[in-house]
Design an enzyme around this catalytic site. Structure first.
Site, PDB file in Angstrom:
ATOM      1  N   GLU A  89       0.849  -1.282   0.125  1.00  0.00           N
ATOM      2  CA  GLU A  89      -0.041   0.091  -0.116  1.00  0.00           C
ATOM      3  C   GLU A  89       0.657   1.339  -0.067  1.00  0.00           C
ATOM      4  O   GLU A  89       1.925   1.365   0.528  1.00  0.00           O
ATOM      5  CB  GLU A  89      -0.877   0.086   1.392  1.00  0.00           C
ATOM      6  CG  GLU A  89      -1.955  -1.234   1.383  1.00  0.00           C
ATOM      7  CD  GLU A  89      -2.555  -0.957   2.727  1.00  0.00           C
ATOM      8  OE1 GLU A  89      -3.689  -1.330   2.856  1.00  0.00           O
ATOM      9  OE2 GLU A  89      -1.982  -0.825   3.749  1.00  0.00           O
ATOM     10  N   CYS A 330      -8.336   0.890   6.225  1.00  0.00           N
ATOM     11  CA  CYS A 330      -6.592   0.847   5.919  1.00  0.00           C
ATOM     12  C   CYS A 330      -5.692   0.049   6.793  1.00  0.00           C
ATOM     13  O   CYS A 330      -4.588  -0.173   6.579  1.00  0.00           O
ATOM     14  CB  CYS A 330      -6.172   2.021   5.135  1.00  0.00           C
ATOM     15  SG  CYS A 330      -5.685   3.066   6.680  1.00  0.00           S
TER      16      CYS A 330
END
Ligand code: SAH
Ligand code: SF4
Length: 341
Positions: A89, A330
């Site tokens: 990410e 996230c």
């Protein structure tokens, strides 16, 4: 074939010397890669064809694929696929002072902090310098922006991948390359004392942030197993040495966890611990994860904690939250960062 984005300018100078070419070719290549953003060596205009052919034989310019992109307010979270199928990410945050990118340094993390989502995913491998750098190029192209700040606060412990991290910093910091100023780069560590010592020796002029999260060993042991290896007194001693030698201010990250480290006793104890140290405390609103043991402190407690530190003359800021429901998923890669230096 090797990915050219793994190479420092010095590596490329050495490469050109070994093929009986002049060193300045390295600077040329850097300018084409990072200023002109070429996708293949044929696009280079000021180089003989035979040199380009040699480059094609010895290097590739493979990029990362964007697997997904999620957008929140002033924040974009990207997922990239690596050549071996692993994913990483990166989070882009639009700040008042510029565009800041939070990059990952490993696939997973072995440090195992209990509050952290990536602590659950054991380290699969270290990222190569190119895998930390290519998200910068991809996101700049995708959003048509320039990234001015880089924070190494994504998945992974940067100092557990020390050599690649330093190389990555050198590459993006080089004036002939992406040219991100050292003071615009922040590396965050959970407190690997021997690596902080090494970092002092290497004399990199980038910002250092320490994941402190507790005012004493008792609480820190419960949150971060690394504290049983390098306890607070060892950590603080090394931080003092870092400040003495580099003359730089350190950021102390402190996640506010409800009922665990957010009492006024903790605020006073933290003030004592940090008294006289050239640092500032960044209070981080906790991003709740799948581990229901940890809850974020309420706003009132955060403000009280903040006020106590202020009263005790400790520099303190509260990190801006980029929190939307979208981003809450996230996990560890927190989409929030406040720079105040
Ligand atoms: N491994 C390094 C850098 C990556 S983590 C380190 O630990 O410093 C970056 C920061 O995010 C650390 O301060 C970490 O403690 C914090 N963090 C981890 N999980 C979080 C969460 N769920 N909410 C808010 N911050 C978190
Ligand atoms: Fe690893 Fe940092 Fe998460 Fe701890 S907080 S598990 S060191 S990524």
């Amino acid at each position: 074939m090797k990915n050219i984005y793994n190479y420092s300018i010095e590596d490329l100078e050495n490469y050109f010397l070994t093929i009986n070419e002049k060193k300045f070719r390295a600077t040329q290549v850097y300018e084409w890669l990072y200023k002109m953003r070429i996708n293949n060596f044929d696009e280079i205009k000021n180089m003989k064809q035979d040199v380009k052919e040699k480059l094609k034989e010895d290097f590739n310019l493979d990029k990362l694929t964007i697997v997904s992109k999620v957008q929140g307010q002033d924040v974009y979270k990207y997922l990239f696929k690596l050549h071996d199928g692993n994913t990483i990410e990166a989070v882009l945050m639009k700040q008042s002072y510029g565009n800041s990118l939070c990059v990952s340094t490993q696939v997973g993390c072995n440090i195992g902090c209990h509050f952290c989502e990536s602590g659950k995913l054991k380290r699969i491998r270290n990222l190569e310098p190119s895998e930390m750098l290519l998200p910068i190029l991809a996101i700049e192209a995708d959003l048509n922006i320039r990234i001015s700040h880089v924070v190494l606060m994504g998945i992974g412990e940067p100092f557990d991948n020390y050599d690649n991290v330093i190389k990555f910093i050198n590459i993006i910091n080089h004036p002939k390359g992406i040219d991100i100023g050292a003071r615009h780069i922040t590396v965050s560590t959970s407190g690997l004392v021997p690596k902080i010592e090494q970092f002092i020796k290497d004399g990199k002029q980038v910002n250092l942030a320490i994941s402190l999260h507790a005012p004493n060993d008792e609480i820190r042991n419960k949150l971060m197993p690394i504290n049983k290896v390098y306890n607070l007194s060892m950590l603080i001693k090394t931080i003092k040495k870092y400040i003495r030698i580099t003359n730089r201010r350190v950021t102390m990250e402190y996640i506010m966890l409800k009922g665990i480290n957010d009492s006024s006793e903790c605020a006073n104890e933290l003030s004592q611990l940090l008294k006289g140290i050239n640092c500032y405390v960044n209070l981080i609103p906790y991003n709740e994860t799948s581990n229901s043991q940890f809850k974020k402190s309420n706003k009132e407690n955060v403000m009280k904690f903040y006020d106590t530190l202020k009263r005790n003359k400790i520099n303190v800021t509260i990190r801006k939250e980029f929190g939307s429901n979208l981003m809450a998923a996230c996990g560890q890669l927190r989409a929030n960062y406040k720079e105040d230096q």
